[in-house]
Design a protein around this motif. Sequence first.
Motif, PDB file in Angstrom:
ATOM      1  N   LYS A  40       8.411 -42.066  22.256  1.00 19.42           N
ATOM      2  CA  LYS A  40       6.875 -42.351  21.582  1.00 19.42           C
ATOM      3  C   LYS A  40       6.058 -41.890  23.244  1.00 19.42           C
ATOM      4  N   PRO A  41       6.779 -41.677  24.611  1.00 16.00           N
ATOM      5  CA  PRO A  41       6.091 -40.963  25.157  1.00 16.00           C
ATOM      6  C   PRO A  41       5.885 -39.291  25.393  1.00 16.00           C
ATOM      7  N   ASN A  42       7.103 -38.559  24.487  1.00 15.38           N
ATOM      8  CA  ASN A  42       6.476 -37.399  24.023  1.00 15.38           C
ATOM      9  C   ASN A  42       5.878 -36.954  22.873  1.00 15.38           C
ATOM     10  N   PHE A  43       5.118 -38.188  21.693  1.00 14.22           N
ATOM     11  CA  PHE A  43       3.900 -37.703  20.824  1.00 14.22           C
ATOM     12  C   PHE A  43       2.773 -37.439  21.584  1.00 14.22           C
ATOM     13  N   ASN A  44       1.899 -36.433  20.209  1.00 16.29           N
ATOM     14  CA  ASN A  44       0.508 -36.259  20.244  1.00 16.29           C
ATOM     15  C   ASN A  44       0.489 -37.651  20.827  1.00 16.29           C
ATOM     16  N   ASN A  45      -1.488 -37.411  21.250  1.00  9.61           N
ATOM     17  CA  ASN A  45      -1.872 -38.662  21.612  1.00  9.61           C
ATOM     18  C   ASN A  45      -2.577 -39.083  20.522  1.00  9.61           C
ATOM     19  N   THR A  46      -3.227 -38.394  19.344  1.00  4.29           N
ATOM     20  CA  THR A  46      -3.389 -37.873  18.156  1.00  4.29           C
ATOM     21  C   THR A  46      -3.330 -38.614  16.978  1.00  4.29           C
ATOM     22  N   PHE A  47      -0.989 -38.762  17.693  1.00  4.63           N
ATOM     23  CA  PHE A  47      -0.623 -39.690  15.824  1.00  4.63           C
ATOM     24  C   PHE A  47      -0.543 -41.610  16.536  1.00  4.63           C
ATOM     25  N   PHE A  48      -1.863 -41.444  17.677  1.00  5.27           N
ATOM     26  CA  PHE A  48      -2.054 -43.053  17.249  1.00  5.27           C
ATOM     27  C   PHE A  48      -3.223 -43.440  16.862  1.00  5.27           C
ATOM     28  N   ASN A  49      -4.138 -42.010  16.447  1.00  2.56           N
ATOM     29  CA  ASN A  49      -5.016 -42.637  16.143  1.00  2.56           C
ATOM     30  C   ASN A  49      -4.477 -43.556  15.231  1.00  2.56           C
ATOM     31  N   LEU A  50      -6.378 -44.334  15.111  1.00  3.40           N
ATOM     32  CA  LEU A  50      -6.473 -45.614  13.447  1.00  3.40           C
ATOM     33  C   LEU A  50      -7.129 -44.709  12.288  1.00  3.40           C
ATOM     34  N   THR A  51      -5.618 -44.411  11.121  1.00  2.00           N
ATOM     35  CA  THR A  51      -6.573 -43.392  10.427  1.00  2.00           C
ATOM     36  C   THR A  51      -7.147 -44.516   8.869  1.00  2.00           C
ATOM     37  N   PRO A  52      -7.109 -43.926   8.146  1.00  4.46           N
ATOM     38  CA  PRO A  52      -7.438 -45.064   6.879  1.00  4.46           C
ATOM     39  C   PRO A  52      -5.984 -44.836   6.362  1.00  4.46           C
ATOM     40  N   THR A  53      -4.853 -44.147   6.585  1.00  4.31           N
ATOM     41  CA  THR A  53      -3.584 -44.765   6.589  1.00  4.31           C
ATOM     42  C   THR A  53      -2.773 -45.858   7.033  1.00  4.31           C
ATOM     43  N   ILE A  54      -3.006 -46.359   8.550  1.00  2.00           N
ATOM     44  CA  ILE A  54      -2.941 -47.222   8.850  1.00  2.00           C
ATOM     45  C   ILE A  54      -4.144 -48.790   8.683  1.00  2.00           C
ATOM     46  N   GLN A  55      -5.023 -48.682   8.292  1.00  2.00           N
ATOM     47  CA  GLN A  55      -5.694 -49.641   7.838  1.00  2.00           C
ATOM     48  C   GLN A  55      -5.292 -49.575   6.008  1.00  2.00           C
ATOM     49  N   SER A  56      -4.739 -48.854   5.840  1.00  2.00           N
ATOM     50  CA  SER A  56      -5.302 -49.258   4.271  1.00  2.00           C
ATOM     51  C   SER A  56      -2.956 -49.724   4.065  1.00  2.00           C
ATOM     52  N   ASN A  57      -2.493 -49.573   5.496  1.00  2.00           N
ATOM     53  CA  ASN A  57      -1.623 -50.440   4.765  1.00  2.00           C
ATOM     54  C   ASN A  57      -0.947 -52.071   4.765  1.00  2.00           C
TER      55      ASN A  57
ATOM     56  N   GLN B 136      -9.536 -56.576  16.518  1.00  2.00           N
ATOM     57  CA  GLN B 136      -7.504 -56.383  16.482  1.00  2.00           C
ATOM     58  C   GLN B 136      -7.209 -55.004  16.786  1.00  2.00           C
ATOM     59  N   TYR B 137      -8.079 -53.938  15.194  1.00  2.00           N
ATOM     60  CA  TYR B 137      -8.161 -52.889  15.068  1.00  2.00           C
ATOM     61  C   TYR B 137      -8.233 -51.580  16.751  1.00  2.00           C
ATOM     62  N   LYS B 138      -9.198 -52.739  17.130  1.00  2.00           N
ATOM     63  CA  LYS B 138      -9.597 -51.596  18.410  1.00  2.00           C
ATOM     64  C   LYS B 138      -8.716 -52.050  19.407  1.00  2.00           C
ATOM     65  N   GLU B 139      -7.976 -52.953  19.708  1.00  2.00           N
ATOM     66  CA  GLU B 139      -6.984 -53.078  20.801  1.00  2.00           C
ATOM     67  C   GLU B 139      -5.224 -52.708  20.556  1.00  2.00           C
ATOM     68  N   MET B 140      -5.333 -52.695  18.915  1.00  4.18           N
ATOM     69  CA  MET B 140      -4.328 -51.815  18.671  1.00  4.18           C
ATOM     70  C   MET B 140      -4.366 -50.798  19.005  1.00  4.18           C
ATOM     71  N   ALA B 141      -5.330 -49.849  18.793  1.00  4.40           N
ATOM     72  CA  ALA B 141      -5.983 -48.585  19.029  1.00  4.40           C
ATOM     73  C   ALA B 141      -5.656 -48.234  20.978  1.00  4.40           C
ATOM     74  N   ASP B 142      -6.285 -48.995  21.150  1.00 10.47           N
ATOM     75  CA  ASP B 142      -6.598 -48.680  22.692  1.00 10.47           C
ATOM     76  C   ASP B 142      -5.038 -49.140  23.379  1.00 10.47           C
ATOM     77  N   SER B 143      -4.190 -50.116  22.911  1.00 13.56           N
ATOM     78  CA  SER B 143      -2.227 -49.448  23.336  1.00 13.56           C
ATOM     79  C   SER B 143      -1.841 -49.121  22.351  1.00 13.56           C
ATOM     80  N   GLN B 144      -2.559 -48.559  21.654  1.00 12.64           N
ATOM     81  CA  GLN B 144      -0.988 -47.534  20.614  1.00 12.64           C
ATOM     82  C   GLN B 144       0.039 -48.370  20.180  1.00 12.64           C
ATOM     83  N   SER B 145      -0.102 -49.005  19.995  1.00  7.83           N
ATOM     84  CA  SER B 145       0.980 -50.460  18.838  1.00  7.83           C
ATOM     85  C   SER B 145       0.751 -50.243  18.151  1.00  7.83           C
ATOM     86  N   PHE B 146       0.730 -49.225  17.473  1.00  6.95           N
ATOM     87  CA  PHE B 146       0.507 -49.665  15.857  1.00  6.95           C
ATOM     88  C   PHE B 146       1.787 -49.788  14.837  1.00  6.95           C
TER      89      PHE B 146
END
Length: 750
Positions: A244-261, A271-281
């Motif tokens: 995870k530390p080697n990933f691009n930070n944009t990978f953790f953006n809350l895209t529609p793909t995550i929200q539709s899962n 909850q979305y904001k907490e998950m985005a801030d912690s990059q833990s989806f």
Amino acid sequence: MEKIYLSLIKLNSLQFKYRTILSFFVVLISMVVVDILFYINFHTIADIFNNILNIDLSNPDTIDLTFAPEIWGGVLAMVLGTLIIVIAIAAESSPKLMDLFVKDWLSLIYVWFLILASLHAVLIMFYVAPLGRVSSSVLNTYIYLFLASLFTLPYIFYILLYSKTSNVVSTISSIIKNFIISLKKPMVHSAMKNDLNIVSEYQKEIMGSLDQLDDLLAFTEFKETQTEIIREISQIIQLYIKQKPNFNNTFFNLTPTIQSNATFRTYTDIQYKEMADSQSFYEVKTFRLLGSAYIKMITNDRFDIASLIPAEMVDIGKTCIDVNDDVALGHVNIRFNTLFRFAIKHAYKNNEPRNLYNLAFHYANMIQEYIKANRVDMAKYCYDKFKFYANDIYKNAESNPGLYFVVDTLTFELRKCQVLIHEKGWSDDDQVDLLKMILQLDKPPGYSKDDVDKGILGGNNGTRRIQIGLALFYLSVKKNKFAKAIAEDYLDDLAYFDEKTFKSNANTQCFLLSIFGPQFWEDTDRGTLNIYFAPEKDQIEPFKELLFSLMDERLEALQRDVKFLSLEVDKLMQKRQRQDGYLNDADKEQMEDLQRKIAARETNDEDSISIWTINNDILYSLLCIAFFADQEIDESEKDVIFNSYKLFVPEVDNESFNKDFGLATSKFIDLKSEESRQKQFDDSLIKIKTEPTIENKQLNQLIHCYINIANADDFIHDNEVTLIKHAITIWEMDLTINKPSSGQKLELEK
């Protein structure tokens, strides 16, 4: 360079998306090229066959093509029939299999080869003479047909093995792991920064494949496969956390793909904001899948598979510790707590504590990992949760006595942790804090043990036995302070037993510890381990000496407390009279508890005759200052009363104080009304003033004692100030006192 990376990623995405069509053109072009090359070099090939094998390939009349369509049809029917049957049936329990098949290069190439080669045979059968391409006939009959027939059975076996659920699991897991590893590549890293569609695509792949593993876990009933799926999910999230530390930070953006899962569809904006801030989806999704799997396993009585999930959580937690990922570690703790709640509900509903027993073991293993990593904060957090769940279980064990063993198990697991903490050399303060939590496991706040079977509280108290075993360990390593804390906590049971019964219970516990061995005579999920075994048997007698020496002091303190408890009972009695004989349930329970504690300490004093003296007047005045203020006497006020009385009666001990205080409280209770008690207070003040042995210096000292009682708790009451002023007036002293501002102490004004 970034544009090149972006183009390469898009090309790779296209080939993955359109692999079926792409494989068709690859096979078609390859067959056309081979046909052309074979045609160009046909004369050379024909000469070789003619010279070596005496076969004339140049004459088309010598080549029989009439059998080719039937053979090709048979090969196609065998292969495609197998595919239709195997894939269709297997896809019912493994939906992902269909997706895997249409993405498998080997299958696509072989199937397209069969189809195109059979069409090639039909074509040359009718047009070989007009086209004059004898080479194509030879190529199809002696090479294509031979290869197709040769690989038919191996391919069928390959498909049969490929459709096996365990292989599907392995394949899906490999796909996810490859995606995770690719996320750290510079090419993907750069492409994600420039195109969010690529981010969405990678998110979709790793989440979708994980959902497929979850679906397989729901479909399959084979233990081997269920075990493999859970382990693969664990390995996936561990690899993810490491990379995870080697990933691009944009990978953790809350895209529609995550929200539709499906996992996140019901999430709120917070909850979305907490998950985005912690990059833990992805961690959240994985842990929720494991939690759902745990519910299924305990519901279906799959104890061993259910136990595997927290075991894998420990491995995940160790990975988080290794990479210092506190965010993921927090999710691990939350998931352990959630599993505990699931197991508790199942135990209450089904009278089955087995899952709790197993879960306690694995949760304790996680705590031990924190201890090894010197994570004091995490250890204290988990200890606190152990205490919380143990208290809940203890309260419900009254209707399900089998749950008492779970409390014993939780105590035993924390006992192991305490030993490890000692070996790691943690500070005494931290060890004491954690020890206090262990001693509270069987003490739910606000819970009365009146209805608990006295056998459970006495000699059969497994929790106490394990705590004593821990005390034996501390004595063996010269940590007498910790052993004393355990002994003092054990003495709390004197509230439920008289001295003789308590000693009998303690002797029973020590006897059992002396005879128990390390192995239990029956097998459990944790083997034959005896949780009540204590190896430090040579410390039993020193512990008993410590316990019984402290008991004498405690009995004196309890005897004194009985007098204070009598005042509490009197207060409730007065309240009941004012309310026409009515008390609410809380007051009733409190009165019953107080009366039980008083009864446990009752002594036969009927034959003793006490004479009221000036000492009783002093004690009565101290009592009034403490009790009239808020109709109760706090623990802090009790100590101040005893120490104040000792200033005027230096030779007083616990026994004589209990006697004098008993007389004072008896008079206070017998007077019943506020007016009578106030009058006695005035009479006592006058007697103190007129007592020849008491001088102004001592009166001044007594005023300071009153002030100390008022300052003993956090709030200065008006009644306390009024009573002290009243005493100053009666004694005709030149002193001034007023109620202080909030937060300040009461003092004499100069």
